[in-house]
Scaffold this motif. Sequence first.
Motif, PDB file in Angstrom:
ATOM      1  N   TYR A 176      54.522 -20.126 -47.984  1.00 50.48           N
ATOM      2  CA  TYR A 176      54.372 -18.697 -48.283  1.00 50.48           C
ATOM      3  C   TYR A 176      52.964 -18.214 -47.928  1.00 50.48           C
ATOM      4  N   TRP A 177      52.826 -16.918 -47.630  1.00 51.56           N
ATOM      5  CA  TRP A 177      51.543 -16.402 -47.162  1.00 51.56           C
ATOM      6  C   TRP A 177      50.442 -16.358 -48.227  1.00 51.56           C
ATOM      7  N   ARG A 199      49.579  -3.616 -42.580  1.00 53.84           N
ATOM      8  CA  ARG A 199      50.662  -3.942 -43.503  1.00 53.84           C
ATOM      9  C   ARG A 199      51.527  -2.717 -43.778  1.00 53.84           C
ATOM     10  N   TYR A 248      54.808  -3.035 -42.144  1.00 54.22           N
ATOM     11  CA  TYR A 248      55.785  -3.817 -42.908  1.00 54.22           C
ATOM     12  C   TYR A 248      56.411  -2.938 -43.993  1.00 54.22           C
ATOM     13  N   LEU A 256      60.645  -1.626 -44.349  1.00 56.22           N
ATOM     14  CA  LEU A 256      61.500  -2.305 -45.339  1.00 56.22           C
ATOM     15  C   LEU A 256      62.807  -1.544 -45.626  1.00 56.22           C
ATOM     16  N   LYS A 311      65.248  -2.281 -42.951  1.00 56.00           N
ATOM     17  CA  LYS A 311      65.763  -3.654 -43.088  1.00 56.00           C
ATOM     18  C   LYS A 311      66.833  -3.682 -44.179  1.00 56.00           C
ATOM     19  N   HIS A 341      61.256   2.383 -52.166  1.00 58.78           N
ATOM     20  CA  HIS A 341      60.206   2.556 -51.152  1.00 58.78           C
ATOM     21  C   HIS A 341      60.119   3.987 -50.628  1.00 58.78           C
ATOM     22  N   TYR A 356      61.862  -9.248 -38.224  1.00 59.63           N
ATOM     23  CA  TYR A 356      62.497  -9.267 -39.553  1.00 59.63           C
ATOM     24  C   TYR A 356      63.663  -8.266 -39.593  1.00 59.63           C
ATOM     25  N   THR A 414      61.356 -14.403 -50.348  1.00 58.88           N
ATOM     26  CA  THR A 414      59.898 -14.561 -50.503  1.00 58.88           C
ATOM     27  C   THR A 414      59.426 -13.798 -51.743  1.00 58.88           C
ATOM     28  N   MET A 448      50.821 -11.232 -56.399  1.00 58.30           N
ATOM     29  CA  MET A 448      50.343  -9.852 -56.583  1.00 58.30           C
ATOM     30  C   MET A 448      49.549  -9.715 -57.874  1.00 58.30           C
ATOM     31  N   ARG A 467      46.296 -10.947 -57.140  1.00 60.93           N
ATOM     32  CA  ARG A 467      45.586 -10.071 -56.205  1.00 60.93           C
ATOM     33  C   ARG A 467      44.920  -8.925 -56.949  1.00 60.93           C
ATOM     34  N   TYR A 486      50.105   0.390 -56.152  1.00 61.95           N
ATOM     35  CA  TYR A 486      51.220  -0.199 -55.406  1.00 61.95           C
ATOM     36  C   TYR A 486      51.570  -1.560 -56.007  1.00 61.95           C
ATOM     37  N   PHE A 487      50.549  -2.375 -56.230  1.00 57.66           N
ATOM     38  CA  PHE A 487      50.804  -3.737 -56.713  1.00 57.66           C
ATOM     39  C   PHE A 487      51.173  -3.744 -58.199  1.00 57.66           C
ATOM     40  N   ARG A 534      54.611  -2.750 -58.510  1.00 56.41           N
ATOM     41  CA  ARG A 534      55.545  -3.617 -57.776  1.00 56.41           C
ATOM     42  C   ARG A 534      55.806  -4.940 -58.510  1.00 56.41           C
ATOM     43  N   LYS A 568      61.507 -16.166 -42.749  1.00 56.78           N
ATOM     44  CA  LYS A 568      60.731 -15.065 -43.340  1.00 56.78           C
ATOM     45  C   LYS A 568      59.297 -15.494 -43.659  1.00 56.78           C
TER      46      LYS A 568
HETATM   47  O1  LIG Z   1      52.145  -8.209 -51.620  1.00 56.66           O
HETATM   48  C1  LIG Z   1      52.864  -9.167 -51.341  1.00 56.66           C
HETATM   49  O2  LIG Z   1      52.423 -10.331 -51.252  1.00 56.66           O
HETATM   50  C2  LIG Z   1      54.297  -8.888 -51.062  1.00 56.66           C
HETATM   51  C3  LIG Z   1      55.126  -9.881 -50.553  1.00 56.66           C
HETATM   52  C4  LIG Z   1      56.451  -9.563 -50.241  1.00 56.66           C
HETATM   53  C5  LIG Z   1      57.248 -10.668 -49.708  1.00 56.66           C
HETATM   54  O3  LIG Z   1      56.996 -11.811 -50.107  1.00 56.66           O
HETATM   55  O4  LIG Z   1      58.106 -10.476 -48.867  1.00 56.66           O
HETATM   56  C6  LIG Z   1      56.926  -8.262 -50.456  1.00 56.66           C
HETATM   57  C7  LIG Z   1      56.028  -7.352 -51.038  1.00 56.66           C
HETATM   58  N1  LIG Z   1      54.755  -7.661 -51.302  1.00 56.66           N
HETATM   59  C8  LIG Z   1      56.430  -6.021 -51.334  1.00 56.66           C
HETATM   60  O5  LIG Z   1      55.634  -5.250 -51.851  1.00 56.66           O
HETATM   61  C9  LIG Z   1      57.735  -5.584 -51.023  1.00 56.66           C
HETATM   62  O6  LIG Z   1      58.087  -4.439 -51.278  1.00 56.66           O
HETATM   63  C10 LIG Z   1      58.619  -6.492 -50.435  1.00 56.66           C
HETATM   64  C11 LIG Z   1      59.935  -6.334 -49.994  1.00 56.66           C
HETATM   65  C12 LIG Z   1      60.266  -7.512 -49.423  1.00 56.66           C
HETATM   66  C13 LIG Z   1      61.512  -7.874 -48.749  1.00 56.66           C
HETATM   67  O7  LIG Z   1      61.532  -8.882 -48.036  1.00 56.66           O
HETATM   68  O8  LIG Z   1      62.498  -7.110 -48.873  1.00 56.66           O
HETATM   69  N2  LIG Z   1      59.237  -8.379 -49.535  1.00 56.66           N
HETATM   70  C14 LIG Z   1      58.220  -7.782 -50.148  1.00 56.66           C
END
Ligand SMILES: O=C(O)c1cc(C(=O)O)c2c(n1)C(=O)C(=O)c1cc(C(=O)O)[nH]c1-2
Length: 235
Positions: A24-25, A51, A54, A58, A61, A85, A131, A149, A157, A160, A178-179, A182, A217
Amino acid sequence: MSTSSPARGAEEFVAALRGLSYRYWGSHPFHVRMHAGELSEHELRVWAANRWYYQSVLPRKDAAIISNCPVPEVRRDWLDRIVYHDGTAEGDGDSGRERWLRLCEAVGLDRAEVLDERHIVPGVRFAVDAYVTFARTRPWVEAVASGLTEMFSGHLMQRRVGDMLANYSWIRREDLVYFTNRIDAVSEEGKSTLDIVVRYCVTREQQDQAIAALSFKCDVLWSLLDAIERAAMKE
Ligand SMILES: O=C(O)c1cc(C(=O)O)c2c(n1)C(=O)C(=O)c1cc(C(=O)O)[nH]c1-2
């Protein structure tokens, strides 16, 4: 890959999915430097602007998953992600999009330069588009699995927010809404995503494909940060 192997039990399957957390990242060098307070303002701007791409795709996707999914309960459940979103009305401040734009502004970008995507680098576009293409072209449950993920992201998060507040004196808690917003959503979504994957991946082959989807992913996210890291070095 043998299709004749027996399916894993649910626990073993979930353990195999969770076992990918090391890819994972969260452990990417760029995130490590971000959390340690080592990024310059320029690097944070490159990160936030890229970002954005991304964040902004979403919903497309998720719409691709809905369009491929024949199960009404799953479609209904999945719809919430698009609304999360995009919000419910134009100019709705209470949407993931708006909250990300707020973070962009806090790091010194103006909305116009984020929205017109002038800062998006090719590697980010390529990874994020891959993706969406995956979600459009693979069986719906694999696309759902690729979103797992999110199982790993709540904890990241959470860290973070704490690390950014501690290490970047000019970033305020409101800038990170945002975080903070989330974190709860992601842990709920992560659980329901896992339930769907366990329920609909019943053969060994489907389980293998779900594991491969999550692995893919992880590559998408890792590549995204590789491209951001490289772009941020210039200047
Ligand atoms: O800040 C992050 O590290 C992080 C990671 C991921 C992720 O792991 O895919 C998402 C998000 N944020 C995020 O905010 C988000 O809305 C989200 C949607 C998705 C997805 O794959 O549908 N991943 C993630």
